[in-house]
Design an enzyme around this catalytic site. Structure first.
Site, short mmCIF file in Angstrom:
data_model
loop_
_atom_site.label_atom_id
_atom_site.label_comp_id
_atom_site.label_asym_id
_atom_site.label_seq_id
_atom_site.Cartn_x
_atom_site.Cartn_y
_atom_site.Cartn_z
N GLY A 34 -4.32 3.67 6.71
CA GLY A 34 -4.89 3.43 8.03
C GLY A 34 -6.05 4.38 8.29
N LEU A 35 -6.76 4.14 9.36
CA LEU A 35 -7.90 4.97 9.72
C LEU A 35 -7.49 6.41 10.00
CD1 LEU A 35 -9.72 2.58 12.25
CD2 LEU A 35 -10.41 3.04 9.88
N SER A 36 -8.46 7.31 9.93
CA SER A 36 -8.24 8.67 10.38
C SER A 36 -7.84 8.63 11.85
CB SER A 36 -9.53 9.49 10.20
OG SER A 36 -9.36 10.80 10.68
N ALA A 37 -6.84 9.41 12.23
CA ALA A 37 -6.32 9.46 13.60
C ALA A 37 -5.52 8.22 13.98
CB ALA A 37 -7.43 9.69 14.63
N GLY A 39 -2.43 7.94 13.12
CA GLY A 39 -1.07 8.42 13.32
C GLY A 39 -0.26 8.45 12.03
N LYS A 40 -0.91 8.20 10.89
CA LYS A 40 -0.21 8.15 9.60
C LYS A 40 0.58 9.42 9.31
CE LYS A 40 -3.83 7.79 7.03
NZ LYS A 40 -4.77 7.97 8.13
N SER A 41 -0.09 10.56 9.40
CA SER A 41 0.55 11.83 9.03
C SER A 41 1.71 12.16 9.96
CB SER A 41 -0.46 12.97 9.03
OG SER A 41 -1.43 12.79 8.01
N SER A 108 -6.86 5.57 2.20
CA SER A 108 -6.92 4.57 1.11
C SER A 108 -7.60 3.28 1.59
CB SER A 108 -5.53 4.29 0.55
OG SER A 108 -4.54 4.16 1.54
#
Length: 214
Positions: A34-37, A39-41, A108
């Protein structure tokens, strides 16, 4: 990328079947994209904590963290992004092969790179007893770029809009959205707790969290 290593021979160790039986746990990779920010991490950390509390061996591979070590020699050009994901896919595969649940949290952005990661896992192992490949679950943490920019905890979108960061995904570089991910989380509408619940429910439905002895 051409293979540069020569005069090498694969040295077999325990089969995956043996390890799964001895460890009483199946390995797999949960791949968050997913995009930066997006919420992945945050979701990945909460998922790792939940699985560990369930007594499952789990390890998180995070995009920024990996670039402090293993991939510190890579930039953000399309070629470097692809190599970044290739290396991570190989590392995640090793974790999964060791009967660990690998959680990979990476932008990715390219479909081909994510497909390569999947294929590395789905191919059966080199040992004759490894009849099946490794599990690979793609999780698309979906967020509108406008919402990601409003969050912007690292100030990266602001720098990208100002031209200070080149080839930034979602601004000056593309993000190819997953077509058929196993799990689709709309993070602007879903709490972290519900996102983890959504992933765990899917894993339970598929039986991938069952132990090797079950």
């Amino acid at each position: 990328m051409s293979i540069k290593a020569t005069n090498i021979t694969w040295h077999p160790s325990l089969s995956r079947t043996e390890r799964t039986t001895l460890r009483s746990q199946k390995g797999l990779t949960i791949w968050l994209t997913g995009l930066s920010a997006s919420g992945k991490s945050t979701i990945a950390v909460a998922l790792e904590q939940h699985l560990l509390h369930q007594g499952l061996q789990t390890y998180l591979l995070d995009g920024d963290n990996i670039r402090f070590g293993l991939n510190k020699n890579l930039g953000f050009s399309p070629a470097d992004r692809s190599e970044n994901i290739r290396r991570i896919a190989e590392v995640a595969r090793l974790f999964a092969d060791s009967c660990t649940i690998a959680i990979a949290s990476f932008i990715s952005p390219y479909t081909a790179d994510r497909q390569l990661a999947r294929e590395l896992h789905e191919k059966a192992g080199p040992h004759a007893d490894d009849k099946e490949g490794l599990g690979f679950v793609e999780v698309w943490v979906d967020v509108p770029v406008e919402v990601a920019e409003q969050r912007d905890p690292k100030g990266l979108y602001k720098k990208a809009r100002a031209g200070e960061i080149k080839e930034f995904t979602g601004v000056s570089a593309p993000y190819e959205e997953p077509v058929n991910p196993e799990i689709h989380i709309k993070s602007a509408e879903t709490s972290v707790e519900d996102a983890v619940k959504q992933i765990v429910e899917f894993l339970n439905e598929q039986g991938v969290l069952k132990t090797g002895s079950s």
